[in-house]
Design an enzyme around this catalytic site. Structure first.
Site, short mmCIF file in Angstrom:
data_model
loop_
_atom_site.label_atom_id
_atom_site.label_comp_id
_atom_site.label_asym_id
_atom_site.label_seq_id
_atom_site.Cartn_x
_atom_site.Cartn_y
_atom_site.Cartn_z
N HIS A 23 39.58 39.47 36.85
CA HIS A 23 38.34 38.50 36.96
C HIS A 23 37.67 38.32 35.41
CE1 HIS A 23 35.34 41.91 37.14
NE2 HIS A 23 34.99 41.17 36.63
N ASP A 53 43.06 44.40 40.40
CA ASP A 53 41.59 43.16 39.27
C ASP A 53 42.35 44.21 38.31
OD1 ASP A 53 39.58 42.14 38.74
OD2 ASP A 53 38.10 43.43 39.15
N SER A 129 31.67 44.50 32.23
CA SER A 129 33.44 44.92 33.27
C SER A 129 34.73 44.78 32.69
CB SER A 129 33.46 43.19 33.82
OG SER A 129 32.83 43.54 34.88
#
Length: 389
Positions: A23, A53, A129
């Site tokens: 992402h 992911d 992230s």
């Protein structure tokens, strides 16, 4: 209009391979990597996997400092971990915390995505992230991926993808540029001490099947709702997350032998996996009426208008919950308005009258097991017999 995004990553080899979240780079047309010595390098995308992911980048550099892999299966709650990243653009930030829990399930609505997340209280914020979660030996045990917070900022609950998922996924991305995942085509929940007695499972371990997709490998193999999967290829299954991770890491076409507990008897069910599409693949007193039930449920017919309003799929049949009395058995079981009851004590129901009839059979002091459609998926819920009823 050009949009800019920021995330984190970790160098895993001296020749420039970098791991981050899918992402973070999804939709990017130009990717730049800033190293710890402030160099800005152009990166190319080697491969990405939306299911886990994860993504792998490559920069044209040599002799880069890299971090070794750790073994996430050895991670235990309470041990110290460090989270590295760029929260809010503050580059090369390190936060310290402990492992709060392991094997956390995936909150994503796509049930195909594996869980088994490491939960930590090391501060993880937007921008973290893709950064590494590192143990006290300096080894990567996870890739930070999301946080749970009502405000969108850190509130003590950050989550990382464990290396038991990261490493094989990254190896396949580097080798093939993509990842192929296997699929049985079932939805599963954990067997718990609360619901185990309804399935004849004395160990309260395994994964109970709550849904079987039509024409899926599971359906073709004869898997049924209420089956408890206790082993896969002879390997014990402790919970649904463990089974999900095992299956999603297998290739399409792989043949598996599932050990299944069905109606108190153990059976072996062979199943051949197919490819996973990355897009995802009440007991009432007769005088009380439907709206005021002693289990705390008010039910209605699942009419075409209600079905459309609640976006209930055409293959879902049952009784829709119109009302849940606060503090009731239904409320304590987590039932909500708009949920659809599909089964009561392993018997299918198609109307409020069916639900009423099945719950009327529940002996005093005994609990009831409901199969419920909610938020796009099925799950088993236990209704405790109401006190004073």
């Amino acid at each position: 209009q050009i949009e800019h995004g920021l995330g984190s990553g970790v160098v895993i080899s001296p020749d420039g391979y970098i791991v981050t979240n899918n992402h973070v780079i999804e939709g990017a047309v130009d990717i730049r990597v800033t190293t710890s010595d402030r160099r800005v390098l152009k990166a190319k995308l080697v491969g990405a996997d939306p299911i886990t992911d994860l993504a792998v980048l490559k920069v044209s550099e040599a002799n880069l400092a890299s971090v070794p892999w750790g073994d996430s299966t050895q991670v235990r709650p309470g041990q110290t971990v460090l989270a590295f990243g760029n929260p809010y653009g503050f580059r090369f930030t390190v936060t310290r915390g402990i492992v709060s829990a392991i094997n956390r399930s995936n909150p994503d609505s796509n049930r195909s995505k594996p869980g088994e997340f490491i939960q930590t209280d090391a501060a993880i914020n937007p921008g973290n992230s893709g950064g590494p979660l590192v143990d006290s030996r300096g080894q990567v045990v996870g890739i930070n991926t999301f946080l749970v917070s009502p405000s969108g900022t850190f509130s003590g609950m950050g989550f990382a993808i464990p290396t038991q998922i990261v490493k094989p996924t990254v190896d396949e991305l580097i080798r093939d540029g993509k990842v192929e995942h296997g699929r049985i085509g079932i939805a599963i929940n954990d067997v718990t001490p609360e619901n185990a007695k309804f399935f004849g499972d004395s160990t309260a371990m395994g994964a109970v099947v709550t849904q079987v997709d039509p024409n899926s490998p599971g359906a073709k193999a004869g898997i049924q709702i209420g089956d408890v999967i206790t082993q896969i290829n002879g390997q014990k299954v402790n919970d649904s997350g463990e089974l999900q991770v095992y299956v999603v890491q297998q290739k399409p076409g792989t043949k598996l032998d599932l050990t299944v507990l069905r109606n108190g008897k153990t059976e072996t069910v062979p199943v051949t996996l197919e490819a996973l599409n990355a897009s995802g693949a009440n007991n009432a007193n007769a005088t009380e009426g439907q709206g005021k039930m002693r289990w705390g449920l008010g039910l209605g017919e699942l009419s075409s208008d209600i079905r459309q309003q609640l976006q209930v799929p055409g293959n879902v049949h049952g009784a829709v919950i119109e009302q849940v009395r606060p503090g009731s058995s239904a409320d304590n079981a987590g039932l909500q308005q708009g949920d659809v009851i599909l089964e009561v004590n392993r018997h299918k129901v198609s109307s409020p009258a069916d639900v009423q009839q099945e719950l009327s059979k529940v002996a005093a002091g005994q609990d009831a097991l409901l199969l419920v459609w909610s938020n796009g998926g099925n799950s088993f819920r236990v209704l405790h017999y109401p006190e004073g009823a």
